[in-house]
Write a protein that holds these residues in place. Structure first.
Motif, PDB file in Angstrom:
ATOM      1  N   ARG A 126      36.007  47.954  41.632  1.00 55.92           N
ATOM      2  CA  ARG A 126      34.839  48.800  41.204  1.00 55.92           C
ATOM      3  C   ARG A 126      33.785  48.609  41.758  1.00 55.92           C
ATOM      4  N   TYR A 127      33.591  47.963  42.784  1.00 52.92           N
ATOM      5  CA  TYR A 127      32.576  47.607  43.675  1.00 52.92           C
ATOM      6  C   TYR A 127      32.770  48.417  44.996  1.00 52.92           C
ATOM      7  N   ALA A 128      33.803  49.050  45.253  1.00 53.11           N
ATOM      8  CA  ALA A 128      34.330  49.553  46.560  1.00 53.11           C
ATOM      9  C   ALA A 128      33.354  50.636  46.757  1.00 53.11           C
ATOM     10  N   GLU A 129      32.853  51.460  45.851  1.00 56.02           N
ATOM     11  CA  GLU A 129      32.244  52.689  46.143  1.00 56.02           C
ATOM     12  C   GLU A 129      30.585  52.299  46.157  1.00 56.02           C
ATOM     13  N   LYS A 130      30.388  51.195  45.642  1.00 54.54           N
ATOM     14  CA  LYS A 130      28.899  50.897  45.465  1.00 54.54           C
ATOM     15  C   LYS A 130      28.291  50.021  46.716  1.00 54.54           C
ATOM     16  N   HIS A 167      42.985  46.315  41.457  1.00 59.12           N
ATOM     17  CA  HIS A 167      42.239  44.823  41.356  1.00 59.12           C
ATOM     18  C   HIS A 167      40.904  44.995  40.747  1.00 59.12           C
ATOM     19  N   PRO A 168      40.470  44.049  39.976  1.00 62.66           N
ATOM     20  CA  PRO A 168      39.174  44.017  39.438  1.00 62.66           C
ATOM     21  C   PRO A 168      37.910  44.338  40.411  1.00 62.66           C
ATOM     22  N   LYS A 178      49.872  41.818  38.673  1.00 62.74           N
ATOM     23  CA  LYS A 178      48.576  41.296  37.960  1.00 62.74           C
ATOM     24  C   LYS A 178      47.968  40.400  38.846  1.00 62.74           C
ATOM     25  N   PHE A 179      48.346  40.712  40.322  1.00 64.78           N
ATOM     26  CA  PHE A 179      47.568  39.675  41.319  1.00 64.78           C
ATOM     27  C   PHE A 179      47.608  38.267  41.141  1.00 64.78           C
ATOM     28  N   SER A 180      48.855  37.926  40.780  1.00 65.02           N
ATOM     29  CA  SER A 180      49.132  36.577  40.510  1.00 65.02           C
ATOM     30  C   SER A 180      50.107  35.978  41.550  1.00 65.02           C
ATOM     31  N   PHE A 181      49.839  34.983  41.778  1.00 69.78           N
ATOM     32  CA  PHE A 181      50.700  34.294  42.922  1.00 69.78           C
ATOM     33  C   PHE A 181      51.530  32.982  42.399  1.00 69.78           C
ATOM     34  N   GLN A 182      51.617  33.022  40.837  1.00 72.65           N
ATOM     35  CA  GLN A 182      52.344  31.873  40.491  1.00 72.65           C
ATOM     36  C   GLN A 182      53.624  31.570  40.749  1.00 72.65           C
ATOM     37  N   TRP A 183      54.360  32.664  41.175  1.00 72.20           N
ATOM     38  CA  TRP A 183      55.750  32.460  41.479  1.00 72.20           C
ATOM     39  C   TRP A 183      55.781  31.645  43.062  1.00 72.20           C
TER      40      TRP A 183
END
Length: 373
Positions: free
Chosen positions: A144-148, A140-141, A69-74
């Motif tokens: 979606r911009y990578a191809e733009k 990662h959210p 989830k791309f969380s680093f709470q750990w």
């Protein structure tokens, strides 16, 4: 005279424990060796003939779930301090000559506190000298911009944002360092290095800029059992192409249930590590613990989670890799597999699409001349 002692502190996943066992086996004649105890891997350590000691460690499932989830709470001050103090206690009591860590995130601090030299095992993409960009994973959210955006510009943005993230993640480390009278470090990647740092990857996969003298490209380390399990190749039908499926300690077997379909009856599918036997069918057999090197000489394709060791096992036998990834490090591995023409990711495919990918790679076996068994 007794041998000098080395303590091993692997992250509690099979890939890290097995990699440390390989290193330990290469020096066992010169050193006494003990491993941080973990019930899941105690059989591996005992089989290798090593002792163990109790020490706090991370909960691998929490780390994996957060990472997906791309969380680093750990990575928080309470958890880090608990493990750091336990490591300091172990080192102080056992008085090793060296400590070795594989993704042992607080061990660098503990070794410094105890004035003991440390060896660090790392993957090439986590080196401070990694030449390429660690790409934004598909989950990662921002992907979606990578191809733009033009790739060179997007890579610069990625590197800039990653540096900020590494510094943010590293804050609790520096809090502990200040409280313990240790020198502060710049970012998270600093904590992964040791007095000697061994990169367990091939430079063709993860190229590095010029490395300092205390770095060494050790190459891939993957555990090899001497158990012969070739009888599985002829079950249920020796005439069918063999597909080996292994999702390591972190893969999602549910994502591969489409392999149970009659579309895949034309293959002999052998699973490794499917503990709950999620994949079932007349064309599927498997074991929880499987010697991959016993099966791979007969395999046409390997489907895996994109783990470092599993990929190298397949490529050592010239077997193309299809990856079902679930976290960013696996994505980085599979990006390089695709870049080098050695396989590709097959996430979120239909049964027909996966079947076509398998058939393609059976007919287009990659030529591999830099990975040796």
């Amino acid at each position: 005279m007794s041998k000098p002692l080395i303590l091993f502190f692997p992250f509690p996943l099979l890939s890290h424990y097995s990699r440390c066992v390989i290193v330990a086996n290469s020096i066992r004649n010169e050193f006494e060796i003990q491993f941080s105890y973990d019930a899941k891997f105690d059989h591996l350590i005992r089989k290798a003939g090593y002792g163990s000691f109790n020490c706090e460690n991370f909960d691998s499932q929490i780390v994996l779930n957060d990472s997906k989830k791309f969380s680093f709470q750990w990575i928080n001050e309470v958890s880090l301090k608990k493990i750091f103090l336990s490591q300091v206690d172990c080192i102080s009591r056992l008085k090793p000559q060296l400590v070795t860590g594989d993704a042992a995130f607080t061990l660098k601090m503990a070794a410094e506190k105890c004035n003991v030299k440390m060896i660090a095992l790392i993957n090439g993409y986590m080196s401070q000298y990694y030449r390429l960009t660690r790409k934004i994973p598909r989950m990662h959210p921002a992907n979606r911009y990578a191809e733009k955006v033009p790739e060179p510009f997007f890579d610069r943005i990625t590197a800039f944002m990653e540096n900020l993230a590494f510094k943010k993640v590293h804050r609790p480390f520096n809090i502990i360092r200040r409280e313990s009278g240790l020198q502060s470090k710049k970012n998270y990647l600093d904590e992964l290095t040791g007095d000697f740092t061994f990169i367990c990857d091939l430079p063709e996969f993860f190229p590095q800029n010029k490395l300092p003298e205390h770095y060494c490209v050790l190459g891939p380390l993957f555990y090899q059992s001497d158990e012969n399990q070739t009888e599985m190749v002829s079950y249920p039908d020796s005439g069918k192409p063999v597909i080996l499926v292994s999702l390591g300690s972190s893969g999602n077997w549910e994502s591969l249930q489409l392999l149970c379909s009659d579309k895949f009856y034309g293959f002999n599918i052998i699973t490794s590590g499917d503990e709950f036997k999620i994949l079932k069918g007349p064309h599927i057999t498997g074991k929880i613990f499987l010697n991959h090197h016993s099966i791979l000489p007969f395999a046409k394709v390997m489907i895996c989670h994109g783990g470092n060791g599993t990929i190298y096992q397949a490529l050592a036998h010239g077997v193309p890799v299809l990856g079902i990834t679930s976290m960013f490090e696996q994505e980085w591995n599979m990006q390089q597999v695709k870049q080098l023409g050695l396989g590709e990711s097959v996430n979120d495919l239909t049964g027909d699409e996966l079947l076509r990918k398998i058939e393609y790679w059976i007919d287009h076996k990659p030529k591999i001349n830099f990975v040796q068994e």
